[in-house]
Design an enzyme around this catalytic site. Structure first.
Site, PDB file in Angstrom:
ATOM      1  CG  ASP A  82       5.837   6.693   8.171  1.00  0.00           C
ATOM      2  OD1 ASP A  82       6.986   6.713   8.626  1.00  0.00           O
ATOM      3  OD2 ASP A  82       5.314   5.705   7.633  1.00  0.00           O
ATOM      4  CG  ASP A  95      -4.638   7.289  -2.214  1.00  0.00           C
ATOM      5  OD1 ASP A  95      -5.032   8.002  -1.264  1.00  0.00           O
ATOM      6  OD2 ASP A  95      -3.686   6.485  -2.101  1.00  0.00           O
ATOM      7  CG  ASP A 119       3.480  11.351   4.802  1.00  0.00           C
ATOM      8  OD1 ASP A 119       4.639  11.181   5.235  1.00  0.00           O
ATOM      9  OD2 ASP A 119       2.820  10.460   4.235  1.00  0.00           O
TER      10      ASP A 119
END
Length: 431
Positions: free
Chosen positions: A49, A130, A51
């Site tokens: 993916d 994170d 992002d």
């Protein structure tokens, strides 16, 4: 980092992601590739993916793209849809003040963020990421990567490290504990000591995560080609109890048949995924809950005085219900789980037409594969039964009939006796 230092090329970036980046830039906004895709590109891994993060608000993003849909309440996101390919675009996140959290109810009593739509700068956004290696931003305008949290150093050390105080960050979103394990296994890294330290003591916070979200997370954990190693790492960090509370008491012993069975199923699943073969979450969940089902069925049968069939069906419903309180299993999968379990009851019954009827059952293959692993783990009659079905399904019709005849002789003519009509009483009158 200029292009010569990070080695990321536009040729390795999705064309659709590039379209999104260029359109945002041309409209006067900042935009960057961020997170796992930048990390993977630097590791030489092809990202699944791409992002994007920007200073445009979700509404401004929607105004630029006709193929955009806004999703999420906790995190307001834009999805730019290109057929099956979806580019996720987020707005830079800002920091919450304690006053805002109390006033707007954005944090729970455990410190978990319930809403997160405060927007900010790229620096604030990086602090909100994170893990350190997920706070790297690729700018297509000048081909640079900005590394806010020494992510490249973490990659070089092979460490999964949280940004900020681990206890605070895990409380904000307990799923980060699962992500730490998943990244450690996926990237062949270790969880940095300070990050790892509070995981066991905070594992219970996963009980506060919605069951539907945990279902999505377990798919990432177990259906990414490293399910076996991920399961063992979750067990090591005490995270399984919050996910599968009915299972964990049965797998405390490293040499238990219950643990061996699950690891075999996960290893087989990994092989199928890595060979581009289809897998279903139903098979995995059927395996994870099989021994809790057997144990509960025996308890129901003893306590309620039911026959084996009724006790098994009641126990199956109970076990699935208890599991869905922790991890929501969609009905399309729970139905298949039951089919696989019921076939374990039916596969030993092979006399008459039953064996041929079984071969036409839509879930026969899944039930047989399940039986095969059980036989490999438990041996004895179960392995003999699995071997019989292995031979029977590939035999021609004549050989199948001979196998059934031999089985009947071996069993001493056991099986359901043919019904005979009772002789008429002497002098009876047929109406």
């Amino acid at each position: 980092m200029p292009r010569g230092e990070h080695g990321i090329s536009r040729e390795d970036i999705s064309d659709n992601a590039l379209k999104v980046l260029y359109r945002l830039n041309n409209a006067g906004f900042e935009s960057y590739l961020v997170g796992g895709c930048v990390r993977d590109l630097m590791l030489g891994i092809i990202p699944k993916d791409f992002d994007v993060v920007t200073n445009a608000t979700p509404e401004q993003i929607k105004g630029l793209f006709k193929n955009c849909r806004l999703i999420g309440r906790r995190f307001r996101l834009a999805h730019i849809v290109f057929g099956r390919d979806i580019i996720e675009v987020a707005t830079f996140r800002g920091h919450h003040s304690d006053t805002d959290n109390q006033k707007l109810g954005k944090a729970s009593e455990h410190g978990q963020l319930l809403r997160d739509n405060v927007f900010g700068s790229i620096e604030e956004d990086a602090e909100r990421r994170d893990f350190t290696f997920n706070a790297m931003y690729y700018n297509v305008a000048d081909f640079t990567v900005t590394d806010f949290a020494n992510g490249r150093e973490a990659i070089q050390k092979g460490e999964v490290a949280l940004i900020g105080d681990p206890e605070v960050r895990f409380r904000e979103d307990p799923v980060r504990m699962l992500r730490a394990v998943r990244f450690a296994v996926k990237l062949n890294m270790v969880i940095e000591a300070q990050t790892a330290a509070p995981i066991k003591s905070l594992s219970g916070l996963l009980n506060n995560i919605p069951p539907a979200r945990l279902f999505e997370e377990t798919l990432k954990l177990f259906l990414s080609g490293q399910g076996k190693d991920t399961f063992l790492k979750l067990r090591e960090y005490g995270l399984l109890d919050a996910l599968f509370p009915q299972l964990t008491p049965l797998i405390k012993d490293d040499s238990s048949k219950e643990l061996e069975f699950i690891l075999r199923v996960l290893a087989n699943t990994d092989d199928r995924i890595n060979n581009n073969q289809r897998v279903t979450p139903a098979f995995l969940y059927a395996a994870l809950l099989w021994y809790p089902l057997e144990e509960h069925a025996q308890k129901v049968q003893t306590e309620a005085g039911l026959n084996n069939h009724d006790a098994f069906n009641i126990a199956a419903g109970d076990v699935i219900h208890r599991q869905t309180q922790r991890i929501m299993i969609p009905k399309r999968f729970s139905t298949v789980i039951r089919d696989i379990w019921i076939l374990q009851q039916r596969l030993p019954r092979r006399f008459g037409r039953r064996a041929f009827q079984m071969l036409s059952h839509p879930k026969f293959r899944a039930g047989y594969d399940f039986l095969l692993v059980r036989g490999q783990v438990e041996g004895g009659d179960l392995l003999e039964l699995a071997d019989w079905w292995t031979e029977f399904q590939s035999a021609d019709n004549g050989q199948q009939k001979r196998m059934l005849s031999a089985l009947r002789k071996k069993e001493g003519g056991k099986g359901k006796p043919r019904r005979r009509r009772a002789p008429k009483a002497k002098g009876s009158n047929d109406a």
